[in-house]
Design a protein around this motif. Structure first.
Motif, PDB file in Angstrom:
ATOM      1  N   LEU A  74       0.864  -1.172   0.000  1.00 48.95           N
ATOM      2  CA  LEU A  74       0.000   0.000   0.000  1.00 48.95           C
ATOM      3  C   LEU A  74       0.904   1.226   0.000  1.00 48.95           C
ATOM      4  O   LEU A  74       1.592   1.506   0.984  1.00 48.95           O
ATOM      5  N   LEU A  75       0.910   1.949  -1.113  1.00 51.25           N
ATOM      6  CA  LEU A  75       1.810   3.093  -1.254  1.00 51.25           C
ATOM      7  C   LEU A  75       1.259   4.352  -0.599  1.00 51.25           C
ATOM      8  O   LEU A  75       2.014   5.193  -0.111  1.00 51.25           O
ATOM      9  N   GLN A  76      -0.056   4.508  -0.639  1.00 51.94           N
ATOM     10  CA  GLN A  76      -0.654   5.716  -0.071  1.00 51.94           C
ATOM     11  C   GLN A  76      -2.097   5.445   0.307  1.00 51.94           C
ATOM     12  O   GLN A  76      -2.794   4.661  -0.358  1.00 51.94           O
ATOM     13  N   ILE A 685       2.069  -4.270   7.579  1.00 53.77           N
ATOM     14  CA  ILE A 685       2.676  -2.945   7.465  1.00 53.77           C
ATOM     15  C   ILE A 685       3.487  -2.891   6.175  1.00 53.77           C
ATOM     16  O   ILE A 685       4.424  -3.669   5.984  1.00 53.77           O
ATOM     17  N   SER A 686       3.110  -1.978   5.290  1.00 53.37           N
ATOM     18  CA  SER A 686       3.816  -1.799   4.016  1.00 53.37           C
ATOM     19  C   SER A 686       4.951  -0.800   4.186  1.00 53.37           C
ATOM     20  O   SER A 686       4.731   0.316   4.668  1.00 53.37           O
ATOM     21  N   VAL A 687       6.149  -1.198   3.793  1.00 57.86           N
ATOM     22  CA  VAL A 687       7.308  -0.297   3.793  1.00 57.86           C
ATOM     23  C   VAL A 687       7.535   0.168   2.361  1.00 57.86           C
ATOM     24  O   VAL A 687       7.690  -0.644   1.450  1.00 57.86           O
ATOM     25  N   ASN A 688       7.560   1.493   2.166  1.00 60.16           N
ATOM     26  CA  ASN A 688       7.616   2.044   0.817  1.00 60.16           C
ATOM     27  C   ASN A 688       8.934   2.738   0.497  1.00 60.16           C
ATOM     28  O   ASN A 688       9.024   3.466  -0.483  1.00 60.16           O
ATOM     29  N   ASP A 689       9.920   2.532   1.321  1.00 53.19           N
ATOM     30  CA  ASP A 689      11.239   3.112   1.101  1.00 53.19           C
ATOM     31  C   ASP A 689      12.207   1.961   0.830  1.00 53.19           C
ATOM     32  O   ASP A 689      12.432   1.113   1.695  1.00 53.19           O
ATOM     33  N   SER A 690      12.782   1.944  -0.367  1.00 56.40           N
ATOM     34  CA  SER A 690      13.661   0.837  -0.747  1.00 56.40           C
ATOM     35  C   SER A 690      14.916   0.763   0.115  1.00 56.40           C
ATOM     36  O   SER A 690      15.568  -0.269   0.198  1.00 56.40           O
TER      37      SER A 690
END
Length: 750
Positions: A74-76, A685-690
């Motif tokens: 989930l990005l946003q 929990i989605s982590v969106n920072d590589s």
């Protein structure tokens, strides 16, 4: 918006594309991590952006969610509106998306968002229901159509300003396509079946063809000369847009949605069988003929109501807001995302605890944990949390009764509990006790004052009841009642203005004599009342109508002798019947959810400012303590805003699990703590920072010290313990000025 001050009672502020707040917007970065929870209600719109692996979903809950179909993250998540979102139009740059939301009646809004930052670029109010909306191929324009003789509207995408294009009569346009050059637009009018090509700048007709009338569910095919559509008789058809002719048609069941899979060159039809079972049928248009490419895929265990495809993957959503990855044949759908939130219904605070109520659980967190989370750093553990939970069946509508309570115990009202609707809660222990008081099923609001409650029924009966005896000590009848509250001397009643000579939307009643005094107000309906006992101020929230017929939601303050002095401190166009306010009893500041941008506003006695907005959540109710503004949000989460910095500091989400309720506390920078280690999972929990892993963001508790065996313990006297610092540190508490958020009285520990 109109903001009112002491010097001038009415200062108009135009809020169209420029926001008139004292605090400027801060451009936010895309969240590093998000709780991966789906929509809480039906998904009403889905869209994809080819080449970007992006799936956009929006729903009845007013949220926009953006998913990475490659990583399933989930990005946003943006709470875009308090109304359901009806349509999505992604822009070709991949960063912006337009949303159309509506209450389904007469309130319609179009907003443009940078979904990566969560920033709303502008808000536009269309003059009717939006029938179709799309971004132009190069992103220069946002086009939409409304019912009417002049149906088309064109906005400059960068500013939201309406352009003077296509103002000629077009009849009602239900569907259109913009040319790649952005110089022409093709429109379809269902009443006549006319397909018309027009020059956007001058409106000149460059081509016109007569097609079938009453087509719906139109979708452009890869061969842009053709479009798939549902005919008036319910069949699937392919229409030639350069002649208006139906090239071919086929039976496809009761059609609900048509979608074009550009990669597979297939027309996907979501339909229902005679037994109302959803099924997906696949067709290919080749050499002028429609051919079904495979047997229908039936979904007997699901209520799929929407579909979208991207890169050989097919997604579907059901009426409960769940998102599925649909198979191409044979297999069962795979759950992609669903809401995992156990909604928080209300909260309460005491000297050292935060009490969080859900329908089935009462959670207790120490306020020290909130401070520890604010100061936490990556890799550094915090003190043991010491959270507790109790199983208490309170029902969906349970809430803390507002007012001046008697003693340290709070009063809880559970409308769904017919046997014991009123309960007392010990603010220190969390113990819940049923009160032997019955309430009628028609009670719409309750207000507490000392050892009495003021109940207001939908039938127009106002009653005061003693909590000890259960006896009624005062009653009052009328019509149009909306809300009521009591002070030491008066009862204030908000209602609908009926037009009588001595009538008003706000009444002041003497409970000893029943004498009623109408109070002067601009509102035609008052639906919320709040009182500041230290300053003798009454705040009323209601709906007003101008002489021109324009509707606005206003907050008025009454003070002075007999509350004769009146000022309007905030006015926002439109009806916001869910707006609520709360008063800081020590400082006199007023906090309100009456913000058309979905934030929290603060009035300090002279001016209105906006607290930092949390794009993922929209506030529903506000509770104050000495450090935080607690926002119980519409999506069932809890947000904490610092009273000092006015910045968002923490979100708390209660999660449903097989063993009961668990919770996640997360900071804006992505750091989080969970009540159970199993929640620290990429599917939760989605982590969106590589550059960041889930492990980097976890805030853990300190390991408890191991006790030494008795024979190994070292003896030490009180003096040595004090000199070493260990005993001394354990006796020092952080000094804080707590107060009772309802009465404003200092707590015993202050």
């Amino acid at each position: 918006m109109k903001i009112h001050t002491k010097r001038a009672w009415t200062i108009p502020f135009v809020l169209t594309l420029v926001v008139a707040f004292s605090q400027a917007d801060t451009l936010l970065a895309q969240p590093r991590a998000l709780v991966r929870s789906g929509h809480t209600d039906e998904i009403t719109a889905m869209a994809t952006l080819p080449g970007e692996n992006l799936l956009f979903t929006a729903g009845e809950d007013g949220k926009l969610m953006v998913w990475d179909t490659r990583t399933e993250a989930l990005l946003q998540s943006i709470r875009a509106d308090r109304f359901p979102v009806r349509a999505i139009a992604p822009f070709p740059n991949g960063n912006e998306v337009a949303l159309y939301s509506s209450d389904g009646n007469r309130l319609h809004r179009i907003s443009l968002w940078n979904w990566k930052t969560g920033q709303r670029r502008y808000l536009h109010t269309p003059d009717g229901e939006v029938l179709w909306m799309e971004a132009s191929p190069r992103g220069s324009y946002l086009l939409y159509s409304v019912p009417g003789l002049r149906s088309m509207r064109i906005l400059r995408a960068s500013s939201g300003r309406r352009l003077p294009f296509l103002q000629q009569a077009t009849s009602i346009v239900s569907w259109f396509v913009t040319a790649g050059s952005e110089e022409r637009v093709m429109t379809y009018s269902p009443s006549s079946g006319n397909i018309v090509y027009r020059n956007i700048a001058n409106g000149r007709v460059e081509g016109e063809f007569e097609g079938p009338s009453d087509l719906s569910n139109l979708h452009l095919l890869s061969q842009r000369r053709f479009a798939a559509a549902e005919t008036a008789t319910g069949t699937l058809a392919v229409v030639d847009l350069l002649s208006g002719n139906v090239v071919d048609q086929a039976e496809a069941g009761r059609i609900r949605k048509i979608h074009h899979d550009a990669l597979r060159e297939e027309i996907l039809v979501l339909s229902q069988t005679s037994g109302r079972m959803p099924e997906i049928r696949r067709f290919r248009f080749h050499q002028g003929r429609l051919e079904e490419t495979s047997p229908a895929m039936r979904l007997p265990q699901h209520t799929i109501n929407n579909i979208a495809s991207l890169d050989r993957l097919l997604y579907g959503s059901d009426l409960e807001g769940r998102l599925f990855l649909l198979p191409h044949q044979g297999d069962d759908p795979t759950l992609f995302a669903e809401s995992i939130i156990e909604p928080i219904t209300t909260i309460a605070t005491s000297n050292d605890r935060l009490w969080i109520f859900t329908q089935e659980e009462l959670l207790s967190l120490p306020t020290q944990f909130l401070a520890d989370m604010r100061r936490a750093r990556p890799g550094q553990p915090i003190s043991p949390v010491g959270a507790t939970s109790f199983s208490v069946a309170m029902g969906k509508g349970a809430r803390i009764v507002p007012g001046n309570h008697d003693g340290e115990k709070l009063l809880l009202w559970s409308p769904e509990d017919s046997r014991s609707p009123l309960k007392r809660i010990d603010g220190l222990t969390g113990e819940v006790t049923d009160l032997p008081i019955r309430l009628s099923s028609g009670v719409r609001s309750i207000y507490a004052h000392g050892n009495e409650i003021l109940t207001l029924s939908r039938a127009g009966e106002l009653a005061m009841v003693n909590l000890d005896s259960g006896n009624e000590t005062f009653s009052y009848r009328g019509t149009g009642f909306q809300t009521a509250m009591r002070t030491d001397r008066d009862i204030f009643l908000g209602k609908a203005y009926t037009g009588g000579f001595l009538d008003s939307a706000l009444l002041r009643i003497d409970p000893r004599t029943g004498q009623t005094v109408p109070m002067e107000t601009d509102a035609r309906l008052i639906f919320s009342l709040t009182y500041d006992p230290r300053r003798g101020r009454l705040f009323a929230t209601g709906i007003s109508n101008s002489q021109g017929g324009e509707t606005a939601t206003v907050i008025e303050v009454f003070d002075g002798p007999n509350y004769s002095r009146r000022r309007t401190i905030l006015e926002i166009p439109g009806e916001y019947l869910d707006a609520r306010i709360t008063v800081d009893p020590l400082r006199g500041a007023v906090y309100t959810t009456l913000d058309d941008r979905g934030g929290v506003l603060r009035w300090d006695g002279s001016r209105v400012s906006e607290l930092s907005r949390n794009q993922a959540h929209m506030p529903r109710r506000l509770v104050l303590n000495d450090h935080y503004v607690f926002s119980v949000n519409w999506d069932g989460t809890l947000s904490l805003i610092s009273r000092f910095s006015e910045e968002s500091v923490l979100d708390i989400t209660v999660v449903r699990t097989a063993s009961g309720a668990a919770w996640i506390a997360q900071r804006p920078d992505g750091l989080f703590h969970t009540s159970h280690p199993a929640l620290a999972d990429p599917y939760i929990i989605s982590v969106n920072d590589s550059r960041t892993t889930l492990e980097d963001l976890i805030v853990r508790e300190e390991e408890p010290e191991k006790e030494l065996p008795e024979d190994e313990e070292k003896e030490e006297d009180e003096a040595s313990r004090f000199e070493s610092g260990r005993f001394h540190d354990s006796l020092i508490d952080e000094e804080t000025d707590y107060f009772d958020p309802e009465s404003g009285d200092p707590a015993p520990s202050s």
